[in-house]
Design a protein around this motif. Structure first.
Motif, PDB file in Angstrom:
ATOM      1  N   LEU A  50       0.825  -1.268   0.024  1.00  0.00           N
ATOM      2  CA  LEU A  50      -0.047  -0.188  -0.088  1.00  0.00           C
ATOM      3  C   LEU A  50       0.735   1.348  -0.016  1.00  0.00           C
ATOM      4  O   LEU A  50       0.520   2.244  -0.637  1.00  0.00           O
ATOM      5  CB  LEU A  50      -0.945   0.101   1.346  1.00  0.00           C
ATOM      6  CG  LEU A  50      -1.904  -0.920   0.997  1.00  0.00           C
ATOM      7  CD1 LEU A  50      -2.807  -1.139   2.456  1.00  0.00           C
ATOM      8  CD2 LEU A  50      -3.014  -0.785  -0.116  1.00  0.00           C
ATOM      9  N   GLU A  51       1.872   1.285   0.835  1.00  0.00           N
ATOM     10  CA  GLU A  51       2.803   2.356   0.929  1.00  0.00           C
ATOM     11  C   GLU A  51       3.375   2.708  -0.596  1.00  0.00           C
ATOM     12  O   GLU A  51       3.546   3.569  -1.015  1.00  0.00           O
ATOM     13  CB  GLU A  51       3.873   2.089   1.744  1.00  0.00           C
ATOM     14  CG  GLU A  51       3.601   2.300   3.230  1.00  0.00           C
ATOM     15  CD  GLU A  51       4.806   1.838   4.188  1.00  0.00           C
ATOM     16  OE1 GLU A  51       5.749   1.896   3.998  1.00  0.00           O
ATOM     17  OE2 GLU A  51       4.252   1.457   5.379  1.00  0.00           O
ATOM     18  N   ILE A  52       3.905   1.536  -1.219  1.00  0.00           N
ATOM     19  CA  ILE A  52       4.418   1.556  -2.687  1.00  0.00           C
ATOM     20  C   ILE A  52       3.519   2.148  -3.509  1.00  0.00           C
ATOM     21  O   ILE A  52       3.877   2.821  -4.464  1.00  0.00           O
ATOM     22  CB  ILE A  52       5.177   0.212  -3.122  1.00  0.00           C
ATOM     23  CG1 ILE A  52       6.263   0.070  -2.193  1.00  0.00           C
ATOM     24  CG2 ILE A  52       5.340   0.106  -4.573  1.00  0.00           C
ATOM     25  CD1 ILE A  52       6.801  -1.706  -2.134  1.00  0.00           C
ATOM     26  N   ASP A  53       2.222   1.491  -3.556  1.00  0.00           N
ATOM     27  CA  ASP A  53       1.327   2.034  -4.474  1.00  0.00           C
ATOM     28  C   ASP A  53       0.850   3.357  -4.369  1.00  0.00           C
ATOM     29  O   ASP A  53       0.680   4.310  -5.167  1.00  0.00           O
ATOM     30  CB  ASP A  53      -0.172   1.244  -3.966  1.00  0.00           C
ATOM     31  CG  ASP A  53      -0.012  -0.207  -4.557  1.00  0.00           C
ATOM     32  OD1 ASP A  53       0.890  -0.681  -5.348  1.00  0.00           O
ATOM     33  OD2 ASP A  53      -0.988  -1.009  -4.252  1.00  0.00           O
ATOM     34  N   ALA A  55       2.847   5.903  -3.138  1.00  0.00           N
ATOM     35  CA  ALA A  55       4.074   6.570  -3.773  1.00  0.00           C
ATOM     36  C   ALA A  55       3.960   6.536  -5.375  1.00  0.00           C
ATOM     37  O   ALA A  55       4.259   7.571  -5.950  1.00  0.00           O
ATOM     38  CB  ALA A  55       5.371   6.042  -3.390  1.00  0.00           C
ATOM     39  N   LEU A  56       3.634   5.424  -5.827  1.00  0.00           N
ATOM     40  CA  LEU A  56       3.366   5.371  -7.371  1.00  0.00           C
ATOM     41  C   LEU A  56       2.223   6.265  -7.927  1.00  0.00           C
ATOM     42  O   LEU A  56       2.344   6.907  -8.813  1.00  0.00           O
ATOM     43  CB  LEU A  56       3.199   4.038  -7.723  1.00  0.00           C
ATOM     44  CG  LEU A  56       4.385   3.085  -7.739  1.00  0.00           C
ATOM     45  CD1 LEU A  56       3.918   1.681  -7.984  1.00  0.00           C
ATOM     46  CD2 LEU A  56       5.548   3.349  -8.527  1.00  0.00           C
ATOM     47  N   ALA A  57       1.286   6.525  -7.028  1.00  0.00           N
ATOM     48  CA  ALA A  57       0.163   7.239  -7.394  1.00  0.00           C
ATOM     49  C   ALA A  57       0.657   8.757  -6.997  1.00  0.00           C
ATOM     50  O   ALA A  57      -0.003   9.635  -8.156  1.00  0.00           O
ATOM     51  CB  ALA A  57      -1.072   7.002  -6.444  1.00  0.00           C
ATOM     52  N   GLU A  58       1.362   9.111  -6.370  1.00  0.00           N
ATOM     53  CA  GLU A  58       1.970  10.405  -6.234  1.00  0.00           C
ATOM     54  C   GLU A  58       2.828  10.657  -7.640  1.00  0.00           C
ATOM     55  O   GLU A  58       2.866  11.895  -8.014  1.00  0.00           O
ATOM     56  CB  GLU A  58       2.902  10.567  -5.020  1.00  0.00           C
ATOM     57  CG  GLU A  58       2.060  10.865  -3.577  1.00  0.00           C
ATOM     58  CD  GLU A  58       3.045  11.156  -2.518  1.00  0.00           C
ATOM     59  OE1 GLU A  58       4.091  11.635  -2.788  1.00  0.00           O
ATOM     60  OE2 GLU A  58       2.452  10.528  -1.324  1.00  0.00           O
ATOM     61  N   MET A  59       3.663   9.885  -8.112  1.00  0.00           N
ATOM     62  CA  MET A  59       4.371  10.110  -9.114  1.00  0.00           C
ATOM     63  C   MET A  59       3.474  10.112 -10.447  1.00  0.00           C
ATOM     64  O   MET A  59       3.903  11.067 -11.192  1.00  0.00           O
ATOM     65  CB  MET A  59       5.352   8.734  -9.469  1.00  0.00           C
ATOM     66  CG  MET A  59       6.328   8.582  -8.409  1.00  0.00           C
ATOM     67  SD  MET A  59       7.161   6.864  -8.418  1.00  0.00           S
ATOM     68  CE  MET A  59       7.749   6.729 -10.006  1.00  0.00           C
ATOM     69  N   ALA A  60       2.359   9.763 -10.362  1.00  0.00           N
ATOM     70  CA  ALA A  60       1.495   9.947 -11.441  1.00  0.00           C
ATOM     71  C   ALA A  60       0.798  11.344 -11.664  1.00  0.00           C
ATOM     72  O   ALA A  60       0.547  11.766 -12.727  1.00  0.00           O
ATOM     73  CB  ALA A  60       0.355   9.025 -11.470  1.00  0.00           C
ATOM     74  N   ASN A  61       1.001  11.965 -10.407  1.00  0.00           N
ATOM     75  CA  ASN A  61       0.481  13.365 -10.462  1.00  0.00           C
ATOM     76  C   ASN A  61       1.428  14.392 -10.415  1.00  0.00           C
ATOM     77  O   ASN A  61       1.456  15.550 -10.402  1.00  0.00           O
ATOM     78  CB  ASN A  61      -0.804  13.589  -9.295  1.00  0.00           C
ATOM     79  CG  ASN A  61      -1.881  12.565  -9.409  1.00  0.00           C
ATOM     80  OD1 ASN A  61      -2.245  12.470 -10.571  1.00  0.00           O
ATOM     81  ND2 ASN A  61      -2.145  12.070  -8.294  1.00  0.00           N
ATOM     82  N   ASP A  62       2.720  13.800 -10.535  1.00  0.00           N
ATOM     83  CA  ASP A  62       3.924  14.735 -10.263  1.00  0.00           C
ATOM     84  C   ASP A  62       4.268  15.251 -11.914  1.00  0.00           C
ATOM     85  O   ASP A  62       4.877  14.715 -12.505  1.00  0.00           O
ATOM     86  CB  ASP A  62       5.385  13.791  -9.706  1.00  0.00           C
ATOM     87  CG  ASP A  62       6.388  14.722  -9.473  1.00  0.00           C
ATOM     88  OD1 ASP A  62       6.589  15.925 -10.309  1.00  0.00           O
ATOM     89  OD2 ASP A  62       7.159  14.312  -8.595  1.00  0.00           O
ATOM     90  N   VAL A  63       4.074  16.507 -11.922  1.00  0.00           N
ATOM     91  CA  VAL A  63       4.317  17.132 -13.241  1.00  0.00           C
ATOM     92  C   VAL A  63       6.140  17.203 -13.639  1.00  0.00           C
ATOM     93  O   VAL A  63       6.159  16.675 -14.622  1.00  0.00           O
ATOM     94  CB  VAL A  63       3.785  18.656 -13.163  1.00  0.00           C
ATOM     95  CG1 VAL A  63       4.144  19.399 -14.416  1.00  0.00           C
ATOM     96  CG2 VAL A  63       2.305  18.694 -12.840  1.00  0.00           C
TER      97      VAL A  63
END
Length: 91
Positions: A50-53, A55-63
Motif C-alpha cells: 500500500l505504501e508503494i502504491d 508513492a506510485l500514485a503520487e508519481m502519476a500526479n507529479d508534473v
C-alpha cells in the motif's frame, strides 16, 4: 538461517483463536505461533504494498516526474526503433 524468537503474549477474541486452532488442526499451519507469524508477515507485506502504491500514485500526479519520463522516452525512441528493426531482421 533460523531467526531469533522472542516470547510475547497476545490477547485475542475467542472466535479468532478458535478459527486459528481449526486452521492448525486442518494442517494449514504447524502451530498457533506459525499461524500468527505468517499472518503478521502477510499483513506487513500488504501494508508495504500500500505504501508503494501510494508513492506510485503520487508519481502519476507529479508534473516534473512526468516531464522527465517524456524526455527519457524521446531520448530512447531511436534506440528502441533500431532494436525493433534488428529483431525483425534476425527472425
Amino acid at each position: 538461517m533460523e531467526q531469533q524468537m522472542v516470547r510475547t503474549t497476545l490477547s485475542l477474541p475467542k472466535d479468532l483463536l478458535a478459527a486459528t486452532d481449526q486452521a492448525v488442526q486442518a494442517g494449514k499451519a504447524k502451530s498457533r505461533n506459525d499461524f500468527v507469524t505468517r499472518a503478521l508477515r502477510r499483513e506487513l507485506a500488504a501494508q508495504k504494498r500500500l505504501e508503494i502504491d501510494a508513492a506510485l500514485a503520487e508519481m502519476a500526479n507529479d508534473v516534473e516526474y512526468q516531464a522527465e519520463i517524456l524526455q527519457m522516452e524521446a531520448e530512447f525512441a531511436p534506440a528502441q526503433w533500431e532494436a525493433l528493426k534488428l529483431g525483425e531482421t534476425s527472425e
